[in-house]
Design a protein around this motif. Structure first.
Motif, PDB file in Angstrom:
ATOM      1  N   ASN A 124       0.826  -1.215   0.000  1.00  0.00           N
ATOM      2  CA  ASN A 124       0.000   0.000   0.000  1.00  0.00           C
ATOM      3  C   ASN A 124       0.856   1.259   0.000  1.00  0.00           C
ATOM      4  OD1 ASN A 124      -2.384  -1.390  -0.112  1.00  0.00           O
ATOM      5  ND2 ASN A 124      -2.933  -1.099   2.040  1.00  0.00           N
ATOM      6  N   TYR A 125       2.055   1.148   0.570  1.00  0.00           N
ATOM      7  CA  TYR A 125       2.982   2.286   0.537  1.00  0.00           C
ATOM      8  C   TYR A 125       3.274   2.679  -0.908  1.00  0.00           C
ATOM      9  CZ  TYR A 125       7.317   4.966   1.077  1.00  0.00           C
ATOM     10  OH  TYR A 125       8.280   5.939   0.998  1.00  0.00           O
ATOM     11  N   ASP A 126       3.589   1.702  -1.726  1.00  0.00           N
ATOM     12  CA  ASP A 126       3.902   1.978  -3.133  1.00  0.00           C
ATOM     13  C   ASP A 126       2.690   2.520  -3.875  1.00  0.00           C
ATOM     14  OD1 ASP A 126       6.649   0.886  -3.064  1.00  0.00           O
ATOM     15  OD2 ASP A 126       5.622  -1.014  -2.709  1.00  0.00           O
ATOM     16  N   LEU A 127       1.513   2.021  -3.517  1.00  0.00           N
ATOM     17  CA  LEU A 127       0.295   2.468  -4.202  1.00  0.00           C
ATOM     18  C   LEU A 127      -0.030   3.917  -3.874  1.00  0.00           C
ATOM     19  CD1 LEU A 127      -2.032  -0.670  -3.834  1.00  0.00           C
ATOM     20  CD2 LEU A 127      -0.278  -0.168  -5.556  1.00  0.00           C
ATOM     21  N   VAL A 128       0.121   4.291  -2.602  1.00  0.00           N
ATOM     22  CA  VAL A 128      -0.205   5.669  -2.233  1.00  0.00           C
ATOM     23  C   VAL A 128       0.854   6.632  -2.772  1.00  0.00           C
ATOM     24  CG1 VAL A 128       0.953   5.910   0.020  1.00  0.00           C
ATOM     25  CG2 VAL A 128      -1.284   6.941  -0.335  1.00  0.00           C
ATOM     26  N   LYS A 129       2.079   6.154  -2.897  1.00  0.00           N
ATOM     27  CA  LYS A 129       3.119   6.967  -3.540  1.00  0.00           C
ATOM     28  C   LYS A 129       2.779   7.206  -5.006  1.00  0.00           C
ATOM     29  CE  LYS A 129       8.126   7.061  -4.368  1.00  0.00           C
ATOM     30  NZ  LYS A 129       9.405   6.314  -4.162  1.00  0.00           N
ATOM     31  N   GLU A 130       2.289   6.171  -5.663  1.00  0.00           N
ATOM     32  CA  GLU A 130       1.856   6.313  -7.051  1.00  0.00           C
ATOM     33  C   GLU A 130       0.713   7.319  -7.153  1.00  0.00           C
ATOM     34  OE1 GLU A 130       0.076   3.518 -10.680  1.00  0.00           O
ATOM     35  OE2 GLU A 130       0.588   2.630  -8.736  1.00  0.00           O
ATOM     36  N   MET A 131      -0.208   7.279  -6.196  1.00  0.00           N
ATOM     37  CA  MET A 131      -1.317   8.232  -6.190  1.00  0.00           C
ATOM     38  C   MET A 131      -0.805   9.668  -6.048  1.00  0.00           C
ATOM     39  SD  MET A 131      -4.146   6.362  -3.805  1.00  0.00           S
ATOM     40  CE  MET A 131      -5.381   5.275  -4.509  1.00  0.00           C
ATOM     41  N   TYR A 132       0.204   9.860  -5.214  1.00  0.00           N
ATOM     42  CA  TYR A 132       0.776  11.191  -5.028  1.00  0.00           C
ATOM     43  C   TYR A 132       1.411  11.685  -6.327  1.00  0.00           C
ATOM     44  CZ  TYR A 132       4.098  14.808  -3.648  1.00  0.00           C
ATOM     45  OH  TYR A 132       4.821  15.971  -3.589  1.00  0.00           O
ATOM     46  N   GLU A 133       2.167  10.813  -6.984  1.00  0.00           N
ATOM     47  CA  GLU A 133       2.906  11.229  -8.170  1.00  0.00           C
ATOM     48  C   GLU A 133       2.013  11.364  -9.406  1.00  0.00           C
ATOM     49  OE1 GLU A 133       6.100   8.429  -8.587  1.00  0.00           O
ATOM     50  OE2 GLU A 133       7.329   9.428  -7.072  1.00  0.00           O
ATOM     51  N   HIS A 134       0.888  10.649  -9.432  1.00  0.00           N
ATOM     52  CA  HIS A 134      -0.014  10.680 -10.586  1.00  0.00           C
ATOM     53  C   HIS A 134      -1.438  10.973 -10.112  1.00  0.00           C
ATOM     54  CE1 HIS A 134       3.295   8.970 -12.909  1.00  0.00           C
ATOM     55  NE2 HIS A 134       3.448   8.088 -11.944  1.00  0.00           N
ATOM     56  N   SER A 135      -1.569  12.041  -9.370  1.00  0.00           N
ATOM     57  CA  SER A 135      -2.830  12.334  -8.678  1.00  0.00           C
ATOM     58  C   SER A 135      -4.001  12.552  -9.631  1.00  0.00           C
ATOM     59  CB  SER A 135      -2.656  13.565  -7.781  1.00  0.00           C
ATOM     60  OG  SER A 135      -2.221  14.685  -8.543  1.00  0.00           O
ATOM     61  N   ALA A 136      -3.738  13.027 -10.843  1.00  0.00           N
ATOM     62  CA  ALA A 136      -4.825  13.285 -11.786  1.00  0.00           C
ATOM     63  C   ALA A 136      -5.570  11.994 -12.137  1.00  0.00           C
ATOM     64  CB  ALA A 136      -4.284  13.945 -13.048  1.00  0.00           C
ATOM     65  N   ARG A 137      -4.851  10.878 -12.135  1.00  0.00           N
ATOM     66  CA  ARG A 137      -5.489   9.604 -12.477  1.00  0.00           C
ATOM     67  C   ARG A 137      -6.582   9.251 -11.472  1.00  0.00           C
ATOM     68  NH1 ARG A 137      -1.312   4.881 -12.649  1.00  0.00           N
ATOM     69  NH2 ARG A 137      -0.356   6.386 -14.072  1.00  0.00           N
ATOM     70  N   TRP A 138      -6.393   9.698 -10.214  1.00  0.00           N
ATOM     71  CA  TRP A 138      -7.389   9.408  -9.171  1.00  0.00           C
ATOM     72  C   TRP A 138      -8.238  10.631  -8.829  1.00  0.00           C
ATOM     73  CZ3 TRP A 138      -2.719   6.933  -9.470  1.00  0.00           C
ATOM     74  CH2 TRP A 138      -2.770   5.525  -9.480  1.00  0.00           C
ATOM     75  N   HIS A 139      -8.091  11.689  -9.643  1.00  0.00           N
ATOM     76  CA  HIS A 139      -8.902  12.904  -9.468  1.00  0.00           C
ATOM     77  C   HIS A 139      -8.730  13.474  -8.056  1.00  0.00           C
ATOM     78  CE1 HIS A 139     -10.646  11.273 -13.097  1.00  0.00           C
ATOM     79  NE2 HIS A 139     -11.127  10.236 -12.430  1.00  0.00           N
ATOM     80  N   LEU A 140      -7.501  13.470  -7.563  1.00  0.00           N
ATOM     81  CA  LEU A 140      -7.257  13.962  -6.209  1.00  0.00           C
ATOM     82  C   LEU A 140      -7.135  15.482  -6.213  1.00  0.00           C
ATOM     83  CD1 LEU A 140      -4.589  11.440  -4.829  1.00  0.00           C
ATOM     84  CD2 LEU A 140      -7.074  11.372  -4.544  1.00  0.00           C
ATOM     85  N   SER A 141      -7.799  16.113  -5.267  1.00  0.00           N
ATOM     86  CA  SER A 141      -7.581  17.537  -5.050  1.00  0.00           C
ATOM     87  C   SER A 141      -6.173  17.728  -4.490  1.00  0.00           C
ATOM     88  CB  SER A 141      -8.612  18.082  -4.065  1.00  0.00           C
ATOM     89  OG  SER A 141      -8.398  17.512  -2.775  1.00  0.00           O
ATOM     90  N   GLU A 142      -5.726  18.978  -4.415  1.00  0.00           N
ATOM     91  CA  GLU A 142      -4.389  19.214  -3.875  1.00  0.00           C
ATOM     92  C   GLU A 142      -4.310  18.803  -2.403  1.00  0.00           C
ATOM     93  OE1 GLU A 142      -0.395  20.132  -3.817  1.00  0.00           O
ATOM     94  OE2 GLU A 142      -1.781  19.773  -5.478  1.00  0.00           O
ATOM     95  N   ASP A 143      -5.382  19.024  -1.651  1.00  0.00           N
ATOM     96  CA  ASP A 143      -5.404  18.601  -0.252  1.00  0.00           C
ATOM     97  C   ASP A 143      -5.262  17.089  -0.135  1.00  0.00           C
ATOM     98  OD1 ASP A 143      -5.650  21.152   0.704  1.00  0.00           O
ATOM     99  OD2 ASP A 143      -7.807  21.044   1.061  1.00  0.00           O
ATOM    100  N   HIS A 144      -5.946  16.352  -0.995  1.00  0.00           N
ATOM    101  CA  HIS A 144      -5.886  14.897  -0.924  1.00  0.00           C
ATOM    102  C   HIS A 144      -4.589  14.359  -1.518  1.00  0.00           C
ATOM    103  CE1 HIS A 144     -10.528  14.834  -0.497  1.00  0.00           C
ATOM    104  NE2 HIS A 144      -9.924  14.955   0.659  1.00  0.00           N
ATOM    105  N   ARG A 145      -3.994  15.107  -2.417  1.00  0.00           N
ATOM    106  CA  ARG A 145      -2.647  14.741  -2.877  1.00  0.00           C
ATOM    107  C   ARG A 145      -1.654  14.863  -1.718  1.00  0.00           C
ATOM    108  NH1 ARG A 145       1.683  17.617  -5.444  1.00  0.00           N
ATOM    109  NH2 ARG A 145       2.923  16.203  -6.749  1.00  0.00           N
ATOM    110  N   MET A 146      -1.811  15.919  -0.918  1.00  0.00           N
ATOM    111  CA  MET A 146      -0.970  16.068   0.267  1.00  0.00           C
ATOM    112  C   MET A 146      -1.266  14.975   1.295  1.00  0.00           C
ATOM    113  SD  MET A 146       1.181  18.529  -0.143  1.00  0.00           S
ATOM    114  CE  MET A 146       1.260  17.898  -1.837  1.00  0.00           C
ATOM    115  N   ALA A 147      -2.514  14.530   1.334  1.00  0.00           N
ATOM    116  CA  ALA A 147      -2.862  13.427   2.227  1.00  0.00           C
ATOM    117  C   ALA A 147      -2.136  12.153   1.812  1.00  0.00           C
ATOM    118  CB  ALA A 147      -4.373  13.202   2.221  1.00  0.00           C
ATOM    119  N   ALA A 148      -1.994  11.943   0.504  1.00  0.00           N
ATOM    120  CA  ALA A 148      -1.243  10.786   0.017  1.00  0.00           C
ATOM    121  C   ALA A 148       0.226  10.889   0.421  1.00  0.00           C
ATOM    122  CB  ALA A 148      -1.377  10.675  -1.501  1.00  0.00           C
ATOM    123  N   LEU A 149       0.797  12.071   0.305  1.00  0.00           N
ATOM    124  CA  LEU A 149       2.178  12.272   0.734  1.00  0.00           C
ATOM    125  C   LEU A 149       2.315  12.023   2.231  1.00  0.00           C
ATOM    126  CD1 LEU A 149       5.072  13.263   0.096  1.00  0.00           C
ATOM    127  CD2 LEU A 149       4.273  15.593   0.562  1.00  0.00           C
TER     128      LEU A 149
END
Length: 285
Positions: A124-149
């Motif tokens: 899950n560590y690798d998956l959430v890192k991927e979400m941070y680096e490619h946040s548009a794929r998961w439609h993450l807001s900037e706040d939720h991108r920071m949550a991934a970090l």
């Protein structure tokens, strides 16, 4: 503990949460037994509330119910509630594989990411890192991108902690976001603050190069790095380490942090026997 279940004031639960966090940060290093009892105590308080409120936001929910849900679920997960952990990991996995159909309310994004990394499968560590680096794929807001970090910093693996801290100094992370990583990490578990301190002292010049020796950001980083220690020996160690350093950027925050450590250390030493005995008598494992 049952008497608390009739309390429905958010401020009361917020204060309870803060006091438990303070107790954990002060006495978690004392012994495995005491640390586990503090978490068991937190479970006895927050798990029933989380179970009652559930994960689903309803149209009939009051603002109070939404806020109580937002505090009870992450606290129960932090305390080791297996039902909360299993559900958070299930929701995380579902979201990762189907980003167009988010299976949880946006209020839970940060909590689910953190629980999935801290208590879920190591990948899950690798998956959430991927979400941070490619946040548009998961439609993450900037706040939720920071949550991934921030969730990356919640790992319980010491090697991964070090990897995350190094990553936070890379070009992938803005300088002002380093303190987000540190803040999540020092409060993630009882030993992470020790890893952060070792990394900080080993990489101090890199931190200066990244933030600037006179940057206000450096002051925040120093305060976050040392603020959760609670022994006189550690206060002395920190003070000695900074003695020959240029501290203009944090000439006020460093003495304040050291004073707070020494105050907490006196609390620790004064009450440790009473605290340990109370938890032994009142909290079962």
């Amino acid at each position: 503990m049952e008497s608390f279940q009739s309390v429905n004031e958010y401020v009361v639960w917020q204060i309870i949460s803060l006091y438990i966090e303070s107790m954990y940060m002060t006495w978690a290093d004392e012994s495995d037994d005491l640390r586990q009892r503090i978490q068991a105590f937190a479970r006895s308080l927050f798990s029933p509330l989380a179970a009652t409120l559930g994960w689903c936001h309803r149209d009939t929910d009051s603002a109070l119910e939404a806020r109580l849900r937002a505090i009870s679920i992450p606290r129960a997960g932090w305390a080791g509630d297996t039902q909360v952990i299993d559900e958070a990991c299930r929701l995380f996995d579902e979201f990762y594989h189907n980003p167009d159909n988010k299976p949880f309310h946006h209020d839970f994004t940060s909590s689910i990411f953190e629980i999935a990394v801290r208590s879920g499968p190591s990948h899950n560590y690798d998956l959430v890192k991927e979400m941070y680096e490619h946040s548009a794929r998961w439609h993450l807001s900037e706040d939720h991108r920071m949550a991934a970090l921030g969730a990356m910093a919640c790992t319980s693996d010491c090697d991964r902690m070090w990897e995350t801290l190094d990553y936070a100094l890379s070009e992938h992370v803005l300088p002002q976001d380093l303190n987000i990583v540190l803040g999540f990490m020092v409060s993630a578990n009882h030993h992470s603050k020790h890893v952060v301190w070792k990394w900080f002292t080993a990489n101090y010049q890199r931190i200066l190069d990244r933030l600037g020796e006179c940057s206000a950001l450096l002051g925040y980083v120093v305060k976050t790095t040392i603020g959760d220690f609670c022994t006189l020996d550690m206060a002395d160690t920190i003070e000695d380490w900074f003695r020959n350093k240029h501290t203009a950027a944090f000439d006020r925050s460093l003495p304040q942090a050291l004073e707070f450590i020494r105050i907490r250390a006196k609390w620790h030493d004064r009450d440790i026997e009473d605290v340990a005995e109370w938890f032994k008598q009142h909290v079962d494992l």
